[in-house]
Enzyme design. Structure first.
Site, PDB file in Angstrom:
ATOM      1  CE  LYS A 188      -2.934   2.756   3.089  1.00  0.00           C
ATOM      2  NZ  LYS A 188      -3.564   2.864   4.419  1.00  0.00           N
ATOM      3  CD  GLU A 233      -6.088   8.337  10.877  1.00  0.00           C
ATOM      4  OE1 GLU A 233      -5.462   7.272  10.994  1.00  0.00           O
ATOM      5  OE2 GLU A 233      -6.522   8.754   9.791  1.00  0.00           O
ATOM      6  CD  GLU A 277      -6.937   2.527   2.248  1.00  0.00           C
ATOM      7  OE1 GLU A 277      -6.747   3.684   2.646  1.00  0.00           O
ATOM      8  OE2 GLU A 277      -7.756   2.227   1.350  1.00  0.00           O
ATOM      9  CD  GLU A 415     -10.671   7.551  -0.859  1.00  0.00           C
ATOM     10  OE1 GLU A 415      -9.857   7.584   0.086  1.00  0.00           O
ATOM     11  OE2 GLU A 415     -10.983   6.507  -1.472  1.00  0.00           O
TER      12      GLU A 415
END
Length: 430
Positions: A188, A233, A277, A415
Site C-alpha cells: 500500500k 484521526e 487497506e 475520493e
C-alpha cells in the site's frame, strides 16, 4: 542536522523561567469565538471538538527543528522549558498550566520542520469546567486575561487552482503506483495532492475554524502556526497513563440520502480492498505502541465512522503506558503510520518521494498539543490547509488516498475531491 537552539533562539531570555498562571473561568461562550482578530494567522491556535478543548493566541515561546531527529529536539526543548517553569495552577486538569501547540512535517527533509509554540493565552473547556492560562517569561506571574467573544471576517474573492499536479496527471500517478504494487514489494502507498487558494484579502483563520466546527463536529478542529483543518484521526492521546489511537483507512463518499448511505456503509464494511487497506494501518499503529505499553487492546473488526461528507472504516486502539514516554514521543513512534504512508513504510516513503511531485509540508504529520506532564493529544493533519508564508491571502489545501492493488485511478481522484470538500466549503461564503 539542526542543533538544539539556545534559550535565546527559542524565544526565552537566557536564564528567565517560563511563568504560567491558570485560573478557573465562568463560561465565557464558545471556545472558537474567543479567538481575537489577528492579521497573522500563525498567532492563532485551536484544538476543539464538540465545543471542548483548547484555544490560544500570541507567541510567548517557540521552537523549530529540522531533520530526522526533529521530534527528539522538540521534546528536549519542551522538557527544558517545563523543568524550569514557575507555575500556579488552580485547576489541575489535562491541558492546564504551560501548554505547547505543535505541528510536525511529514518528511524529515521538509523545510516545514517541527514547530512547538507556547501561546501567551490559552483558554480551555472540559466537562463543564473552564479555565484560562496566561504565560510569560518575566519574573512575576502574569495577570489572568478575561477573553471576549468576537466575530470572524468572511473571505472574499476566493479562487481555486490546481496544485503541483492536475487531477488527470494525479490519476496517472495513481496508475503508476498500482503498477508498482502489482509488481510486488509494496502492499500500500498513500498519495496526496494539493490545491492552490488565493483571495482578494487576507483569509481569517477564525472563519475557517468556525465553519469546520459547525459542519464537522466529530472532528478535531485545529490551528497551529498557520496550519488549519479538521481531522477525524487521533494519532495518539495520552492521559494519566492511558494511550488511545484512532485509525482511519478505507473511505466512501456520502450521497446525502440516509437510506442509500446506510447501504454504502454496509458495502464499505464488506469491501475487501478497503478492509485490506485498513488492516495495514491498524497493524502499523498497534506494532508501534506495543513497546511502550504493558497491554494493548485491538478490536477484531473496524466500525464505520460517519462524517458529514464521507464514511471511514475506523478502529480505536488502546493501551496502558509502561514507561515515561510523552505524548509527543508516542506520536514520533507512530509517524508515519500506514494510514498516511503505506506498507512497508520504508518502500512506501520512497514511492511517495518518487511519484507525488510535491512537498507535503506539515500535511499528514502530527498536529496537536502537550502539557507540562507530557500528556496531550496529537492528531494527523488531514482535511487541512496551510497558509503560505508571509501571505495570509493564499493557502495550499491537501488530500490523500490509500492506494492498494485494487485501486482505480478515477475513483481515487473522486475520493480525493471528497476529502478536499471540507476546506473548500469552509472558504466559500454561502
Amino acid at each position: 542536522m539542526t542543533s538544539l537552539p539556545t534559550p535565546q533562539q527559542a524565544g526565552r531570555p537566557a536564564g528567565s523561567p517560563v511563568v504560567a498562571r491558570t485560573v478557573a473561568l465562568h463560561d465565557p461562550g464558545t471556545l472558537l469565538g474567543l479567538l481575537p482578530d489577528r492579521a497573522d494567522p500563525t498567532e492563532l491556535f485551536s484544538w476543539v471538538r464538540r465545543g471542548e478543548g483548547l484555544v490560544g493566541w500570541g507567541r510567548a515561546l517557540e521552537f523549530t527543528a529540522h531533520g530526522p531527529d526533529r521530534f527528539e529536539q522538540a521534546e528536549a526543548w519542551w522538557r527544558d522549558v517545563v523543568e524550569g517553569a514557575v507555575v500556579r495552577n488552580d485547576v489541575s486538569l489535562p491541558g492546564t498550566g504551560p501548554v505547547a501547540f505543535g505541528s510536525i512535517s511529514y518528511a524529515a527533509d521538509s523545510p516545514a520542520g517541527a514547530t512547538l509554540v507556547v501561546p501567551e493565552v490559552v483558554v480551555g473547556a472540559r466537562d463543564g469546567q473552564w479555565w484560562v492560562t496566561t504565560i510569560g517569561t518575566g519574573a512575576e506571574l502574569p495577570t489572568p486575561v478575561v477573553p471576549q467573544q468576537s466575530e470572524p471576517r468572511e473571505p472574499s474573492g476566493v479562487r481555486f487552482a490546481d496544485g503541483a499536479l492536475a487531477p488527470a496527471e494525479w490519476a496517472g500517478v495513481v496508475g503508476r503506483a498500482v503498477e508498482r504494487i502489482t509488481d510486488g514489494g509494496l502492499d500500500k502507498v498513500v498519495l496526496a495532492r494539493d490545491l492552490r487558494v488565493s483571495a482578494e484579502a487576507p483569509i481569517d483563520a477564525r472563519w475557517l475554524l468556525a465553519r469546520l466546527a459547525e459542519r464537522y463536529d466529530t472532528t478535531w478542529v485545529f490551528a497551529v502556526d498557520g496550519l488549519v483543518g479538521a481531522t477525524p484521526e487521533m494519532l495518539v492521546r495520552l492521559e494519566k497513563g492511558l494511550v488511545t489511537s484512532r485509525v482511519l483507512a478505507g473511505t466512501i463518499r456520502r450521497t446525502g440520502d440516509d437510506e442509500h448511505d446506510l447501504a454504502l456503509a454496509a458495502s464499505l464494511a464488506r469491501s475487501s480492498k478497503d478492509l485490506e487497506e485498513h488492516e495495514y494501518a491498524v497493524r502499523s499503529v498497534a506494532d508501534a505502541l506495543r513497546p511502550h505499553c504493558s497491554s494493548t487492546n485491538v478490536p477484531e473488526a473496524p466500525f464505520v465512522l460517519h462524517l458529514s461528507n464521507v464514511m471511514h472504516l475506523a478502529t480505536d486502539v488502546a493501551g496502558v503506558l509502561a514507561d515515561r514516554t510523552t505524548s509527543l514521543a508516542l506520536a514520533a513512534s507512530l509517524h508515519p503510520s500506514a494510514a498516511v504512508c503505506g506498507t512497508p513504510s520504508t518502500v512506501a516513503d520512497e514511492v511517495i518521494s518518487e511519484l507525488e511531485g510535491m512537498d507535503r509540508g506539515r500535511y499528514a504529520g502530527p498536529v496537536g498539543w502537550m502539557d507540562a506532564s507530557g500528556d496531550g493529544e496529537w492528531g494527523i493533519a488531514l482535511r487541512c490547509g496551510a497558509f503560505e508564508p508571509s501571505d495570509p491571502a493564499a493557502m495550499r489545501l491537501f488530500a490523500g488516498c490509500g492506494i492498494v492493488a485494487g485501486s482505480d485511478p478515477e475513483s481515487e481522484v473522486a475520493e480525493s475531491d471528497a476529502k478536499l470538500v471540507p476546506m473548500r466549503d469552509a472558504l466559500t461564503v454561502s
